[in-house]
Design an enzyme around this catalytic site. Structure first.
Site, PDB file in Angstrom:
ATOM      1  N   HIS A  61      12.702-117.629  69.592  1.00  0.00           N
ATOM      2  CA  HIS A  61      11.794-116.578  69.745  1.00  0.00           C
ATOM      3  C   HIS A  61      11.738-116.045  70.920  1.00  0.00           C
ATOM      4  CE1 HIS A  61       7.972-114.569  69.423  1.00  0.00           C
ATOM      5  NE2 HIS A  61       8.284-114.431  68.099  1.00  0.00           N
ATOM      6  N   ASP A 110       9.360-117.874  60.363  1.00  0.00           N
ATOM      7  CA  ASP A 110      10.045-117.420  59.145  1.00  0.00           C
ATOM      8  C   ASP A 110      10.877-118.777  58.556  1.00  0.00           C
ATOM      9  OD1 ASP A 110       9.281-114.774  59.134  1.00  0.00           O
ATOM     10  OD2 ASP A 110      10.663-114.510  60.869  1.00  0.00           O
TER      11      ASP A 110
END
Ligand code: CMC
Length: 431
Positions: A313, A371
């Site tokens: 991320h 996710d």
């Protein structure tokens, strides 16, 4: 804005005078250098493609501490919201700044749940799409088309229009996502049922048929609601910044949200949930847990284009707090459905374990993001892989609209207009 005690001075080696740059402090998080007058005073721009060090706005909505792995909506930790509130409470919080009291809660729930039906003509618009179209292509079109169907609420400079558009978007996105799903399957659309909860109604529109009553499973309803809460906002990510930039021209909210949906589709962003599940299925087809090492080696190869989807991320350099909650939800859903031995879940856990211990991932601070487990939850509920990102979009709609409205309500806002470092040909004449 509050000035920080820190002072910043910019010097040049070409004899230009030094300039002082104001430094502001937020309530938490890094200070920012105000460079708005830089070009006017010095004739130079800053250069930051990918926004690695650039704050594009001031905001009071969401805060992420990437090193700690902390996510706050209006100051409230995501873990507490997921435990004590439902999605519509969270929407109220994001839109209005505070959690609702009992009366506000009842009124807001009623307001949203009574506006879930879409214009009947929408189904004919939908009919123009191929049945095998990707739901995100359909949803981009449907979100944009809302400006044609609801053109009495498209004046972004009118506060009442903004509020009506926000309610319409939050109330109707689940209906549109479910319609896109039913259209792809060739099944009749299910009208919303106002007595159901937001998440329960979504499950009803997705999985009900006119042939028999549909009973909402409370465990799946709670899981869906939690999924929505975890995806509701995430400060200035790519799709939210897209919505802000698009809306900064004064375009209508539905058009700006359609731009957000389009941006979310990409696999580096919301499309990662679909890509992560596809990746797990590919590894499963190669031989499952036994092939995890081989797959991880492929990811680590120099110049490899294979990424461990659902990992890494831009902001989190620690475990994404949403991934932890999603893993817990995954356990609950699989237990409820008797799928505890789901091979993909076992595979995901094995992959996570290896990656978290591997130097490549440790050095780059790559951890599971939201996710990584969300696809397993959705798949277990019965949601087709191609629809995963559409469901992310419906949950993120509230964040987009809250951020858009925050920008428009700011009297100092300007159209977004990045500058560039031009490296093309200098002026020349056509021969
Ligand atoms: N697998 C393997 N290596 C990775 C991964 C990954 N998932 N993510 C980053 N890296 C490596 C990358 O190759 C680079 O290595 P090196 O320094 O040797 O070149 C380093 O880590 C830094 O990566 P980056 O691409 O410069 O980092 P970024 O901040 O630009 O990208 C990201 C962030 C999310 C796009 C990226 O981590 C990624 O592609 N992850 C997989 C896709 C994904 O799961 N996206 C969902 C994000 S969370 C939900 C959402 O935003 O919608």
């Amino acid at each position: 804005m509050n000035l920080s005690d820190t002072k910043a001075k910019l010097s040049f080696s070409n004899g230009s005078p030094d300039i002082n740059l104001p430094v502001y402090k937020g309530s938490i998080g890094p200070d920012v250098l105000d460079i708005r007058k830089l070009y006017g005073q010095t004739g130079v721009f800053t250069y930051d493609p990918g926004f690695m060090s650039t704050a594009a706005c001031e905001s009071t909505i969401t805060y992420i501490d990437g090193d700690k792995g902390e996510l706050l909506y209006r100051g409230y930790p995501i873990e507490q919201l997921a435990e004590k509130c439902d999605y519509l409470d969270t929407c109220y919080l994001l839109l209005r700044g505070e959690l609702p009291n009992a009366t506000q809660r009842a009124d807001f729930h009623k307001l949203v749940l009574q506006h879930t039906m879409v214009h009947e003509q929408m189904q004919f618009f939908l009919r123009g799409f191929r049945r095998d179209a990707h739901p995100m292509a359909v949803l981009t079109g449907l979100a944009g088309a809302m400006s044609a169907f609801y053109h009495d609420s498209i004046d972004i400079h009118n506060a009442q229009h903004r509020e009506i558009a926000a309610t319409r978007l939050i109330a109707k996105m689940p209906t549109l996502v479910a319609m896109a799903h039913k259209y792809g399957k060739g099944e009749p659309y299910m009208y919303p049922q106002n007595h159901l909860s937001y998440a329960g109604n979504f499950l009803h529109m997705m999985f009900g048929t006119p042939c028999e009553p549909y009973k909402v499973n409370p465990v799946l309803e709670k899981a869906m609601d939690r999924f929505f809460i975890l995806h509701a906002d995430h400060e200035q990510n790519a799709s939210t910044s897209t919505v802000r930039l698009c809306g900064s021209s004064g375009t209508n909210p539905f058009a700006a949200i359609a731009a957000g949906v389009a941006c979310l589709w990409g696999p580096a962003h919301g499309g990662a949930n679909e890509a992560a599940l596809n990746m797990l299925e590919d590894i499963q087809a190669m031989g499952g847990v036994a092939k995890v090492g081989e797959f991880v080696a492929k990811v680590k190869e120099k110049n490899s284009t294979v990424r461990l989807m659902g990992f890494g991320h831009r902001v989190y350099k620690n475990y994404d707090p949403r991934a932890k909650l999603m893993q817990k939800t995954c356990n609950e859903v699989l237990a409820e459905l008797g799928l505890e031995k789901d091979p993909l879940f076992a595979l995901a856990k094995a992959l996570e374990k290896i990656a978290l211990e591997d130097d490549y991932f440790v050095q780059r601070k790559l951890y599971p993001n939201v996710d990584f487990y969300s696809g397993i939850v959705q798949r277990a509920i019965g949601i087709p892989v191609k629809l995963f990102t559409g469901i992310f979009a419906l949950a993120r709609t509230v964040g987009w609209i809250a951020q858009l409205n925050e920008m428009i309500a700011d009297p100092d806002y300007k159209i977004g207009r990045p500058r560039q470092l031009y490296v093309g040909p200098v002026r020349r004449n056509v021969p």
